[in-house]
Structures are given as structure tokens and as C-alpha cells.
Design a protein around this motif. Sequence first.
Motif, PDB file in Angstrom:
ATOM      1  N   PHE A 155       0.709  -1.238  -0.234  1.00 36.08           N
ATOM      2  CA  PHE A 155      -0.033  -0.020   0.129  1.00 36.08           C
ATOM      3  C   PHE A 155       0.876   1.252  -0.124  1.00 36.08           C
ATOM      4  N   ASP A 156       0.391   2.216  -0.335  1.00 32.98           N
ATOM      5  CA  ASP A 156       1.095   3.690  -0.511  1.00 32.98           C
ATOM      6  C   ASP A 156       0.517   4.420   0.470  1.00 32.98           C
ATOM      7  N   PHE A 157       1.452   5.267   1.432  1.00 34.58           N
ATOM      8  CA  PHE A 157       1.195   5.923   2.500  1.00 34.58           C
ATOM      9  C   PHE A 157       2.227   7.146   2.244  1.00 34.58           C
ATOM     10  N   LEU A 158       1.785   8.415   2.078  1.00 36.05           N
ATOM     11  CA  LEU A 158       2.358   9.496   2.099  1.00 36.05           C
ATOM     12  C   LEU A 158       3.770   9.650   1.322  1.00 36.05           C
ATOM     13  N   GLY A 159       3.501   9.093   0.108  1.00 35.87           N
ATOM     14  CA  GLY A 159       4.546   9.002  -0.908  1.00 35.87           C
ATOM     15  C   GLY A 159       5.418   8.038  -0.877  1.00 35.87           C
ATOM     16  N   PHE A 160       5.251   6.950  -0.044  1.00 40.22           N
ATOM     17  CA  PHE A 160       5.929   5.885  -0.117  1.00 40.22           C
ATOM     18  C   PHE A 160       5.175   4.380  -0.035  1.00 40.22           C
ATOM     19  N   THR A 161       5.926   3.408  -0.801  1.00 43.40           N
ATOM     20  CA  THR A 161       5.129   2.285  -0.808  1.00 43.40           C
ATOM     21  C   THR A 161       5.626   1.217   0.169  1.00 43.40           C
ATOM     22  N   PHE A 162       4.552   0.600   1.036  1.00 43.90           N
ATOM     23  CA  PHE A 162       5.153  -0.297   2.146  1.00 43.90           C
ATOM     24  C   PHE A 162       4.830  -1.790   1.401  1.00 43.90           C
ATOM     25  N   ARG A 163       5.924  -2.569   1.398  1.00 45.50           N
ATOM     26  CA  ARG A 163       5.854  -3.895   0.779  1.00 45.50           C
ATOM     27  C   ARG A 163       6.872  -4.744   1.409  1.00 45.50           C
ATOM     28  N   ALA A 164       6.764  -6.034   1.288  1.00 43.13           N
ATOM     29  CA  ALA A 164       7.765  -6.930   1.762  1.00 43.13           C
ATOM     30  C   ALA A 164       9.220  -6.726   1.109  1.00 43.13           C
ATOM     31  N   ARG A 165      10.318  -6.500   1.804  1.00 44.53           N
ATOM     32  CA  ARG A 165      11.569  -6.180   1.134  1.00 44.53           C
ATOM     33  C   ARG A 165      12.609  -6.922   2.058  1.00 44.53           C
ATOM     34  N   GLY A 166      13.692  -7.080   1.470  1.00 40.81           N
ATOM     35  CA  GLY A 166      14.908  -7.573   2.038  1.00 40.81           C
ATOM     36  C   GLY A 166      15.534  -6.858   3.087  1.00 40.81           C
TER      37      GLY A 166
ATOM     38  N   VAL B 137      22.283 -11.596   9.956  1.00 37.72           N
ATOM     39  CA  VAL B 137      21.105 -12.279   9.264  1.00 37.72           C
ATOM     40  C   VAL B 137      20.493 -11.627   8.479  1.00 37.72           C
ATOM     41  N   THR B 138      20.116 -12.258   7.133  1.00 34.06           N
ATOM     42  CA  THR B 138      19.101 -11.698   6.167  1.00 34.06           C
ATOM     43  C   THR B 138      17.585 -12.083   6.304  1.00 34.06           C
ATOM     44  N   PHE B 139      16.634 -11.314   6.355  1.00 30.63           N
ATOM     45  CA  PHE B 139      15.474 -11.733   6.355  1.00 30.63           C
ATOM     46  C   PHE B 139      14.328 -10.711   5.704  1.00 30.63           C
ATOM     47  N   THR B 140      13.174 -11.024   5.719  1.00 33.70           N
ATOM     48  CA  THR B 140      12.148 -10.308   4.964  1.00 33.70           C
ATOM     49  C   THR B 140      11.409  -9.548   5.912  1.00 33.70           C
ATOM     50  N   SER B 141      11.191  -8.167   5.804  1.00 37.44           N
ATOM     51  CA  SER B 141      10.417  -7.387   6.486  1.00 37.44           C
ATOM     52  C   SER B 141       9.544  -6.581   5.711  1.00 37.44           C
ATOM     53  N   PHE B 142       8.553  -5.957   6.264  1.00 35.91           N
ATOM     54  CA  PHE B 142       7.671  -5.065   5.365  1.00 35.91           C
ATOM     55  C   PHE B 142       8.074  -3.653   5.850  1.00 35.91           C
ATOM     56  N   LEU B 143       8.567  -2.871   4.914  1.00 37.26           N
ATOM     57  CA  LEU B 143       9.333  -1.544   4.881  1.00 37.26           C
ATOM     58  C   LEU B 143       8.834  -0.644   3.717  1.00 37.26           C
ATOM     59  N   PRO B 144       8.948   0.685   3.960  1.00 32.89           N
ATOM     60  CA  PRO B 144       8.641   1.531   3.259  1.00 32.89           C
ATOM     61  C   PRO B 144       9.795   2.093   2.350  1.00 32.89           C
ATOM     62  N   ALA B 145       9.475   2.489   1.124  1.00 32.26           N
ATOM     63  CA  ALA B 145      10.450   3.133   0.235  1.00 32.26           C
ATOM     64  C   ALA B 145       9.772   4.004  -0.745  1.00 32.26           C
ATOM     65  N   ILE B 146      10.377   4.833  -1.510  1.00 32.22           N
ATOM     66  CA  ILE B 146       9.754   5.987  -2.456  1.00 32.22           C
ATOM     67  C   ILE B 146       8.491   5.217  -3.386  1.00 32.22           C
ATOM     68  N   SER B 147       7.485   5.513  -3.541  1.00 36.10           N
ATOM     69  CA  SER B 147       6.499   5.065  -4.459  1.00 36.10           C
ATOM     70  C   SER B 147       6.856   5.169  -5.899  1.00 36.10           C
ATOM     71  N   LYS B 148       5.906   4.498  -6.590  1.00 35.97           N
ATOM     72  CA  LYS B 148       6.140   4.550  -7.946  1.00 35.97           C
ATOM     73  C   LYS B 148       5.527   5.769  -8.315  1.00 35.97           C
TER      74      LYS B 148
END
Length: 372
Positions: free
Chosen positions: A231-242, A250-261
Motif C-alpha cells: 500500500f502507498d502512504f504519504l509518498g512511500f510504498t510499504f511492501r515486503a523487502r529484504g 542475518v538476512t530476512f524479509t521485512s515489511f518496509l517503506p520506500a519511495i513509491s512509483k
Amino acid sequence: MSSGCYMPMAVRLVEIPKPNGGKRPLGIPSVTDRIAQQAAVMYIEPSLDPVFHPDSYAYRPNRSAHDAIAKARNRCFQYAWVLDMDISKFFDTIDHELLMKAVRLHVTERWVLLYIERWLKVPYQMADERQVERTMGVPQGSVIGPVLANLFLHYVFDKWMQIHHYDIPFERYADDTICHCRTREQAERLKAELVARFEQCNLKLNEEKTKIVYCPTSNRPKQDGDAPEEFDFLGFTFRARGARNVKQQVTFTSFLPAISKKSLMKIRDKVRSWELHRLIQKPIQYVAAEMSPYTRGWINYYSRFGRSEFQQVMVYLNVTIARWVKRKYKRFHRRHLFHAFRWLQRVSEHEPALFQHWQCGYLPTHAPNGMR
């Protein structure tokens, strides 16, 4: 103003395009009205701000969109489901009677109440000088509008959530709201109740933009259902990311924000609108000065979360500057863009503070894939 004889002027209506193809109406008050509204805001804000919910972040001192995004990121770790809400035409459909009822609970000064009512009812002035009467809504672009909109949603949503769903946390930035739920059923019940609640207050959820989202992580594997997972919130896309735990390696999957499309497209459209190819007669210092206010704003806002994704934006910016170099200098006209980029690298080594994004560490240290 204290005598009650001050009369506001009509609000100039300006329509700006929206990404979906529609238009967003902005009401621009006169300079005199903006000064008067600021006086009222300074008078009522100290008593109103302590009333607001701690998870209301918009238009409040010492709070920002970054605070809302950080809180949403942390809660996405704890809750598996999100109700991403969008209120249809919120600022344009605020009920004046309900709003004034909320205002009177906290404002007793007669002169302030008088002018708030006048500002709400003042007509729109169209481009052809026609005036259109207003019976609802708060003009976007007014000084006092954000405070009034916050107060309205405080009673329509924040206070209602505290009473009826105190166990469901949320983040609200003006009318952009996300609620964190433990199960999909809980999110669906909340959505149905909010539809009814907003209808009571003459508001309506935008069904196309309102959605229930699942937040997968390493501890929460993907579902077999059809629920969206971003989902998008305030110009960022929240989704599963490494992600990576540096201490534990340790590497894992988290649900994180980054700049949206959408934000990426806006930045690219803005860069194209500069038409740098028209500035080949100007020195590179001039180009840097023209770009700096925009790049400074993008870096300050978007680099806070998802830095690796945002870095690609800065790479695109460096490539755009390299294309300008190729056009400007004859020795690069017939050569591959890679050579102009290498020249830009050498300039950055001698003048790392030339461009705003170079000062922040986004130097053209390597050519993007495919440029060679």
C-alpha cells in the motif's frame, strides 16, 4: 477584527490536475484574509493541539509525515493486516454545521467563531469573475483550513476509534489514514463500520482506493488469498523487502517503506520539465543552482526510508546531467554517453559540492548498468 466589522473577500478558485486525471480545487484567500486567518490560528491552536490524538500527525507543531511513516513501519511488524483508507473529496465535503459544533466545544471567543463561520461560507471566485456560493467544505489553500479539517476528523474518526476500537492503532495524516488489524476479518468489520460512521457525518469512503492489505514478513509467510500485499502512504510504498541484521549477520524479509512509483514518476516528470537541453549555453554552475531547490527537497523527504531505492533516483539525475554534458561539449557529441558520465565523475572528484545531491553523498561514482 475584534469589532466584528471585518469581512473576508471571495476565495479565488484554482484547479490543479490530479494523477488520476481529475482536478483538485484549491481555494486561495487574499493576502489580507491569510493574515487574518493566521491570527485566528495562532489564537486557537495552543488550546486545540493538546486535544488531538497522538497518532494524528498533519499540520501540528513538532510532528511530521516522517513520524507517521516511522510509526506505521513499526506497527506493520506487529500487525499482519492494514486497512488503507481514502476519504472521497474530504476537504470539499466537510459539513459546516458539524464542524462548527466541534469548534464551539473548544472556542468560546465570539469574534473567532464569527470569522470562522464567515471564512467557511465565503464564495468561490471563478476565473471569469463569477462567484459560486459554498454550502460545505473547507478551501484547500487557506491558512485555517488544515486546523479545522483536523478538528473535524478528530471527532469523526480519532475519538470514535478511541471509544469503539481502542485496540486498533492507526496513523492519520489529514485524511490519509491506515489502521492496523490482527486478522482480515477484523479489518473487514472495521471497514464496514467506518462506512456507516462516515455516512453519519456526510462523508464517503473512496471504494476504489480503500483496501485491506496483508503484510508478509519472514515470520508471516504469504497468504493464498487475493489480498494485496502493498500500500502507498504519504509518498512511500510499504511492501515486503529484504533486510539485514548487521549485528547478527542475518538476512530476512521485512515489511518496509520506500519511495513509491507515483513519487518516482513525479520526480522524473519534473526532471524532464527542466528541459536541460535548452540550457547548453549556460555553465554547469547555473544548472546546479537551478536544480538544487528541488533535489534538496527530494533528499530531505524521500531518503529517510528505503535509501537504496531512492539512490536509483539520484543515479537517474546524474545520468540526466551527463546527457546535458554530452549535448553541451562538442568532444562528446559523437561519443557514447558513458564518456560524458566519466567526465562528470572527474568533476565530482574536484568539486563534490557542486550539485546539491553530490553534497549529500550521491556522487556519480559508477556508471549505471547498460550505459557501457
